[in-house]
Design a protein around this motif. Sequence first.
Motif, PDB file in Angstrom:
ATOM      1  N   VAL A   1       0.847  -1.183   0.000  1.00 55.54           N
ATOM      2  CA  VAL A   1       0.000   0.000   0.000  1.00 55.54           C
ATOM      3  C   VAL A   1       0.887   1.240   0.000  1.00 55.54           C
ATOM      4  CG1 VAL A   1      -1.729   1.321   1.262  1.00 55.54           C
ATOM      5  CG2 VAL A   1      -1.855  -1.170   1.213  1.00 55.54           C
ATOM      6  N   GLU A   2       0.587   2.142  -0.916  1.00 52.99           N
ATOM      7  CA  GLU A   2       1.344   3.388  -0.995  1.00 52.99           C
ATOM      8  C   GLU A   2       0.405   4.546  -0.684  1.00 52.99           C
ATOM      9  OE1 GLU A   2       2.965   4.367  -4.834  1.00 52.99           O
ATOM     10  OE2 GLU A   2       4.625   5.442  -3.938  1.00 52.99           O
ATOM     11  N   VAL A   3       0.898   5.462   0.130  1.00 51.14           N
ATOM     12  CA  VAL A   3       0.112   6.619   0.548  1.00 51.14           C
ATOM     13  C   VAL A   3       0.874   7.877   0.160  1.00 51.14           C
ATOM     14  CG1 VAL A   3      -0.920   7.821   2.507  1.00 51.14           C
ATOM     15  CG2 VAL A   3      -0.868   5.317   2.467  1.00 51.14           C
ATOM     16  N   VAL A   4       0.246   8.760  -0.580  1.00 51.29           N
ATOM     17  CA  VAL A   4       0.922   9.969  -1.046  1.00 51.29           C
ATOM     18  C   VAL A   4       0.048  11.181  -0.773  1.00 51.29           C
ATOM     19  CG1 VAL A   4       1.911  11.186  -3.007  1.00 51.29           C
ATOM     20  CG2 VAL A   4       2.117   8.691  -2.855  1.00 51.29           C
ATOM     21  N   VAL A  22      -3.763  10.129  -1.525  1.00 50.74           N
ATOM     22  CA  VAL A  22      -4.148   9.075  -2.460  1.00 50.74           C
ATOM     23  C   VAL A  22      -3.529   7.751  -2.030  1.00 50.74           C
ATOM     24  CG1 VAL A  22      -4.093   8.285  -4.837  1.00 50.74           C
ATOM     25  CG2 VAL A  22      -4.352  10.719  -4.350  1.00 50.74           C
ATOM     26  N   VAL A  23      -4.344   6.715  -2.014  1.00 47.48           N
ATOM     27  CA  VAL A  23      -3.872   5.369  -1.676  1.00 47.48           C
ATOM     28  C   VAL A  23      -3.774   4.558  -2.954  1.00 47.48           C
ATOM     29  CG1 VAL A  23      -4.367   3.241  -0.418  1.00 47.48           C
ATOM     30  CG2 VAL A  23      -4.872   5.478   0.626  1.00 47.48           C
ATOM     31  N   SER A  24      -2.635   3.934  -3.163  1.00 42.81           N
ATOM     32  CA  SER A  24      -2.448   3.113  -4.364  1.00 42.81           C
ATOM     33  C   SER A  24      -1.722   1.829  -3.984  1.00 42.81           C
ATOM     34  CB  SER A  24      -1.671   3.885  -5.422  1.00 42.81           C
ATOM     35  OG  SER A  24      -0.386   4.229  -4.940  1.00 42.81           O
ATOM     36  N   ARG A  25      -1.604   0.951  -4.981  1.00 40.63           N
ATOM     37  CA  ARG A  25      -0.911  -0.332  -4.796  1.00 40.63           C
ATOM     38  C   ARG A  25      -1.470  -1.138  -3.645  1.00 40.63           C
ATOM     39  NH1 ARG A  25       5.466   1.283  -5.620  1.00 40.63           N
ATOM     40  NH2 ARG A  25       5.216   2.348  -7.623  1.00 40.63           N
ATOM     41  N   GLY A  26      -2.766  -1.041  -3.446  1.00 38.96           N
ATOM     42  CA  GLY A  26      -3.374  -1.815  -2.384  1.00 38.96           C
ATOM     43  C   GLY A  26      -4.832  -1.466  -2.228  1.00 38.96           C
ATOM     44  N   PRO A  27      -5.510  -2.142  -1.308  1.00 43.51           N
ATOM     45  CA  PRO A  27      -6.935  -1.881  -1.134  1.00 43.51           C
ATOM     46  C   PRO A  27      -7.190  -0.550  -0.451  1.00 43.51           C
ATOM     47  CG  PRO A  27      -6.176  -3.417   0.520  1.00 43.51           C
ATOM     48  CD  PRO A  27      -5.002  -3.172  -0.391  1.00 43.51           C
ATOM     49  N   PHE A  28      -8.357  -0.030  -0.632  1.00 39.03           N
ATOM     50  CA  PHE A  28      -8.853   1.147   0.083  1.00 39.03           C
ATOM     51  C   PHE A  28     -10.108   0.764   0.846  1.00 39.03           C
ATOM     52  CE2 PHE A  28      -8.546   5.519   0.891  1.00 39.03           C
ATOM     53  CZ  PHE A  28      -9.781   6.139   0.772  1.00 39.03           C
ATOM     54  N   ASN A  29     -10.817  -0.220   0.272  1.00 44.04           N
ATOM     55  CA  ASN A  29     -12.028  -0.718   0.914  1.00 44.04           C
ATOM     56  C   ASN A  29     -11.716  -1.238   2.309  1.00 44.04           C
ATOM     57  OD1 ASN A  29     -13.064  -0.204  -1.568  1.00 44.04           O
ATOM     58  ND2 ASN A  29     -13.565  -2.309  -2.076  1.00 44.04           N
ATOM     59  N   VAL A  73     -14.167   5.900  -4.471  1.00 39.84           N
ATOM     60  CA  VAL A  73     -13.926   5.565  -5.882  1.00 39.84           C
ATOM     61  C   VAL A  73     -12.530   6.031  -6.287  1.00 39.84           C
ATOM     62  CG1 VAL A  73     -14.662   5.981  -8.249  1.00 39.84           C
ATOM     63  CG2 VAL A  73     -16.374   5.624  -6.449  1.00 39.84           C
ATOM     64  N   LYS A  74     -12.177   7.226  -5.881  1.00 42.21           N
ATOM     65  CA  LYS A  74     -10.858   7.780  -6.219  1.00 42.21           C
ATOM     66  C   LYS A  74      -9.768   7.327  -5.244  1.00 42.21           C
ATOM     67  CE  LYS A  74     -12.647  11.974  -8.424  1.00 42.21           C
ATOM     68  NZ  LYS A  74     -12.647  13.462  -8.407  1.00 42.21           N
ATOM     69  N   LYS A  75     -10.159   6.595  -4.195  1.00 45.27           N
ATOM     70  CA  LYS A  75      -9.201   6.125  -3.188  1.00 45.27           C
ATOM     71  C   LYS A  75      -8.425   7.307  -2.609  1.00 45.27           C
ATOM     72  CE  LYS A  75      -7.181   2.134  -4.022  1.00 45.27           C
ATOM     73  NZ  LYS A  75      -6.415   1.043  -4.670  1.00 45.27           N
ATOM     74  N   THR A  76      -9.156   8.348  -2.286  1.00 44.32           N
ATOM     75  CA  THR A  76      -8.539   9.591  -1.827  1.00 44.32           C
ATOM     76  C   THR A  76      -9.248  10.091  -0.575  1.00 44.32           C
ATOM     77  OG1 THR A  76      -7.937  10.183  -4.096  1.00 44.32           O
ATOM     78  CG2 THR A  76      -7.968  11.950  -2.469  1.00 44.32           C
ATOM     79  N   VAL A  77      -8.451  10.607   0.352  1.00 46.05           N
ATOM     80  CA  VAL A  77      -8.961  11.258   1.545  1.00 46.05           C
ATOM     81  C   VAL A  77      -8.546  12.722   1.499  1.00 46.05           C
ATOM     82  CG1 VAL A  77      -8.826  11.352   4.055  1.00 46.05           C
ATOM     83  CG2 VAL A  77      -8.885   9.166   2.903  1.00 46.05           C
ATOM     84  N   TYR A  78      -9.428  13.586   1.925  1.00 44.95           N
ATOM     85  CA  TYR A  78      -9.161  15.016   1.916  1.00 44.95           C
ATOM     86  C   TYR A  78      -9.217  15.575   3.330  1.00 44.95           C
ATOM     87  CZ  TYR A  78     -10.416  14.356  -3.001  1.00 44.95           C
ATOM     88  OH  TYR A  78     -10.474  13.896  -4.284  1.00 44.95           O
ATOM     89  N   TYR A 111       0.157   2.123   7.338  1.00 47.54           N
ATOM     90  CA  TYR A 111       0.831   2.690   6.167  1.00 47.54           C
ATOM     91  C   TYR A 111       0.814   4.210   6.249  1.00 47.54           C
ATOM     92  CZ  TYR A 111      -0.328  -2.029   4.711  1.00 47.54           C
ATOM     93  OH  TYR A 111      -0.458  -3.393   4.659  1.00 47.54           O
ATOM     94  N   TRP A 112       1.953   4.798   5.910  1.00 45.80           N
ATOM     95  CA  TRP A 112       2.127   6.239   6.060  1.00 45.80           C
ATOM     96  C   TRP A 112       2.680   6.869   4.796  1.00 45.80           C
ATOM     97  CZ3 TRP A 112       1.110   9.201  10.439  1.00 45.80           C
ATOM     98  CH2 TRP A 112       0.714   8.487  11.575  1.00 45.80           C
ATOM     99  N   GLY A 113       2.248   8.098   4.554  1.00 48.21           N
ATOM    100  CA  GLY A 113       2.840   8.880   3.504  1.00 48.21           C
ATOM    101  C   GLY A 113       4.060   9.623   4.009  1.00 48.21           C
ATOM    102  N   GLN A 114       4.691  10.357   3.116  1.00 48.72           N
ATOM    103  CA  GLN A 114       5.911  11.088   3.458  1.00 48.72           C
ATOM    104  C   GLN A 114       5.611  12.402   4.160  1.00 48.72           C
ATOM    105  OE1 GLN A 114       9.169  10.026   3.077  1.00 48.72           O
ATOM    106  NE2 GLN A 114       8.112   8.104   2.711  1.00 48.72           N
ATOM    107  N   GLY A 115       4.406  12.886   4.003  1.00 47.39           N
ATOM    108  CA  GLY A 115       4.027  14.143   4.650  1.00 47.39           C
ATOM    109  C   GLY A 115       4.098  15.318   3.702  1.00 47.39           C
TER     110      GLY A 115
END
Length: 122
Positions: A1-4, A22-29, A73-78, A111-115
């Motif tokens: 899982v990648e978080v950016v 944005v979450v990629s390379r893995g589930p969001f559900n 749907v977009k696998k995105t959190v705001y 899983y964490w993003g870089q910030g």
Amino acid sequence: VEVVESGGGMVQSGGSLRLACVVSRGPFNGYSMGWFRQAPGKEREFVAAISWTGGTYYADSAKGRFTITRDNVKKTVYLQMNNLKPEDTAVYSCAADGRLPISTMYLQYQYWGQGTQVTVSS
């Protein structure tokens, strides 16, 4: 899982910013998502979290000013941040967790993003 994360920047006190994660390379559900921040010389602190079904929880410092939402749907959190204050200046990080419905504890998140840097000038 990648978080950016994206959307950080510099604003004046009272301004607004919207961060995206944005979450990629893995589930969001089924994943709960959280935003945390860390200012120089301070410990990382919880800002807001959202469950897979849309339930939300905020730190007292964020209530009434910040809003967390998600687009499954977009696998995105705001994180919409309004009425920003100089004390909101920090690196904001997004995190994902597939084990609990929602959590305020950073150790819970897998899983964490870089910030992304948010700087609020007075």
